[in-house]
Design a protein around this motif. Structure first.
Motif, PDB file in Angstrom:
ATOM      1  N   PRO A 135       0.857  -1.402   0.066  1.00  0.00           N
ATOM      2  CA  PRO A 135       0.046   0.114  -0.179  1.00  0.00           C
ATOM      3  C   PRO A 135       0.833   1.122   0.027  1.00  0.00           C
ATOM      4  O   PRO A 135       1.988   1.383   0.511  1.00  0.00           O
ATOM      5  N   LEU A 136       0.140   2.104  -0.528  1.00  0.00           N
ATOM      6  CA  LEU A 136       0.961   3.642  -0.697  1.00  0.00           C
ATOM      7  C   LEU A 136       1.124   4.085   0.620  1.00  0.00           C
ATOM      8  O   LEU A 136       0.274   4.062   1.612  1.00  0.00           O
ATOM      9  N   ASN A 137       2.378   4.922   1.005  1.00  0.00           N
ATOM     10  CA  ASN A 137       2.583   5.446   2.312  1.00  0.00           C
ATOM     11  C   ASN A 137       2.634   4.479   3.351  1.00  0.00           C
ATOM     12  O   ASN A 137       2.645   4.924   4.601  1.00  0.00           O
ATOM     13  N   TYR A 186      11.903  -0.025   2.520  1.00  0.00           N
ATOM     14  CA  TYR A 186      11.456   0.896   1.491  1.00  0.00           C
ATOM     15  C   TYR A 186      10.391   1.747   1.966  1.00  0.00           C
ATOM     16  O   TYR A 186       9.140   1.222   2.413  1.00  0.00           O
ATOM     17  N   ASN A 187      10.542   2.975   1.754  1.00  0.00           N
ATOM     18  CA  ASN A 187       9.466   4.174   2.206  1.00  0.00           C
ATOM     19  C   ASN A 187       8.372   4.207   0.920  1.00  0.00           C
ATOM     20  O   ASN A 187       8.920   4.976  -0.192  1.00  0.00           O
ATOM     21  N   ALA A 188       7.129   3.399   0.868  1.00  0.00           N
ATOM     22  CA  ALA A 188       6.478   3.514  -0.265  1.00  0.00           C
ATOM     23  C   ALA A 188       5.548   4.594  -0.518  1.00  0.00           C
ATOM     24  O   ALA A 188       4.433   4.846  -0.263  1.00  0.00           O
ATOM     25  N   ALA A 189       6.396   5.539  -0.847  1.00  0.00           N
ATOM     26  CA  ALA A 189       5.692   7.233  -0.911  1.00  0.00           C
ATOM     27  C   ALA A 189       5.002   7.499  -2.290  1.00  0.00           C
ATOM     28  O   ALA A 189       4.502   8.534  -2.603  1.00  0.00           O
ATOM     29  N   THR A 190       5.444   6.836  -3.249  1.00  0.00           N
ATOM     30  CA  THR A 190       5.424   6.920  -4.749  1.00  0.00           C
ATOM     31  C   THR A 190       4.611   5.635  -5.332  1.00  0.00           C
ATOM     32  O   THR A 190       5.255   4.617  -5.166  1.00  0.00           O
ATOM     33  N   LEU A 210      22.253  -6.287  -2.758  1.00  0.00           N
ATOM     34  CA  LEU A 210      20.669  -6.716  -2.520  1.00  0.00           C
ATOM     35  C   LEU A 210      19.856  -6.167  -3.024  1.00  0.00           C
ATOM     36  O   LEU A 210      19.819  -4.698  -3.357  1.00  0.00           O
ATOM     37  N   THR A 211      18.804  -6.746  -3.588  1.00  0.00           N
ATOM     38  CA  THR A 211      17.910  -6.149  -4.380  1.00  0.00           C
ATOM     39  C   THR A 211      16.355  -6.311  -3.527  1.00  0.00           C
ATOM     40  O   THR A 211      16.153  -7.344  -2.861  1.00  0.00           O
ATOM     41  N   VAL A 212      15.294  -5.310  -3.656  1.00  0.00           N
ATOM     42  CA  VAL A 212      14.134  -5.217  -3.217  1.00  0.00           C
ATOM     43  C   VAL A 212      13.333  -4.620  -4.321  1.00  0.00           C
ATOM     44  O   VAL A 212      13.746  -3.763  -4.954  1.00  0.00           O
ATOM     45  N   LYS A 213      12.041  -5.272  -4.553  1.00  0.00           N
ATOM     46  CA  LYS A 213      11.254  -4.768  -5.734  1.00  0.00           C
ATOM     47  C   LYS A 213       9.860  -5.149  -5.379  1.00  0.00           C
ATOM     48  O   LYS A 213       9.405  -5.540  -4.507  1.00  0.00           O
ATOM     49  N   GLY A 214       9.109  -4.331  -5.892  1.00  0.00           N
ATOM     50  CA  GLY A 214       7.482  -4.469  -5.996  1.00  0.00           C
ATOM     51  C   GLY A 214       6.894  -3.420  -6.626  1.00  0.00           C
ATOM     52  O   GLY A 214       7.192  -2.693  -7.558  1.00  0.00           O
ATOM     53  N   ASN A 215       5.417  -3.429  -6.059  1.00  0.00           N
ATOM     54  CA  ASN A 215       4.566  -2.347  -6.881  1.00  0.00           C
ATOM     55  C   ASN A 215       3.821  -1.748  -5.853  1.00  0.00           C
ATOM     56  O   ASN A 215       3.339  -2.502  -4.836  1.00  0.00           O
ATOM     57  N   VAL A 216       3.814  -0.274  -5.714  1.00  0.00           N
ATOM     58  CA  VAL A 216       3.158   0.469  -4.612  1.00  0.00           C
ATOM     59  C   VAL A 216       1.887   0.812  -5.410  1.00  0.00           C
ATOM     60  O   VAL A 216       1.498   1.438  -6.290  1.00  0.00           O
TER      61      VAL A 216
END
Length: 124
Positions: free
Chosen positions: A40-42, A92-96, A117-123
């Protein structure tokens, strides 16, 4: 005499460097990439990268640097002894909104002194 001293010095440096590289810690991560999926966003998302020291000397992590200001990392500040495990926690700060891929550069005294090291996803 100078030539002999130079040869002995070069030999001692070679032996010292060889000994230092032979006795080193080594990371064995459970995984080096994590997919958060949809978050989720934010709402900041965190993940702990777990590793074991499979080498024969303590691992000392000097820095874990994220690629942007939207991420932070926390890591073991004490040496990780051979056979022991440690954690590098990334957030990760999901601000966008939208897809993201962020990397963290791990610097240490291991045989492989720089690890990514890598992180990924979709906000959303």
């Amino acid at each position: 005499m100078k030539k002999l001293l130079s040869i002995v010095t070069v030999f001692l440096v070679f032996v010292s460097l060889t000994a230092m590289t032979m006795a080193a810690g080594e990371f064995k991560f459970e995984k080096e990439t994590h997919d958060f999926g949809t978050i989720p966003l934010n709402k900041p998302a965190s993940f702990e990268f777990k590793f074991n020291n499979t080498g024969d000397a303590p691992i000392i992590i000097s820095d874990v640097a994220p690629t942007c200001g939207c991420s932070v990392a926390d890591f073991s500040k004490t040496p990780v002894k051979p056979g022991d495990s440690g954690i590098i926690k990334v957030t990760y700060n999901a601000a966008t909104s939208g897809p993201f891929t962020k990397t963290f550069t791990v610097k240490s005294n291991t045989k492989t002194p720089v690890k990514i090291l890598t992180v990924k996803g979709n906000v959303e």
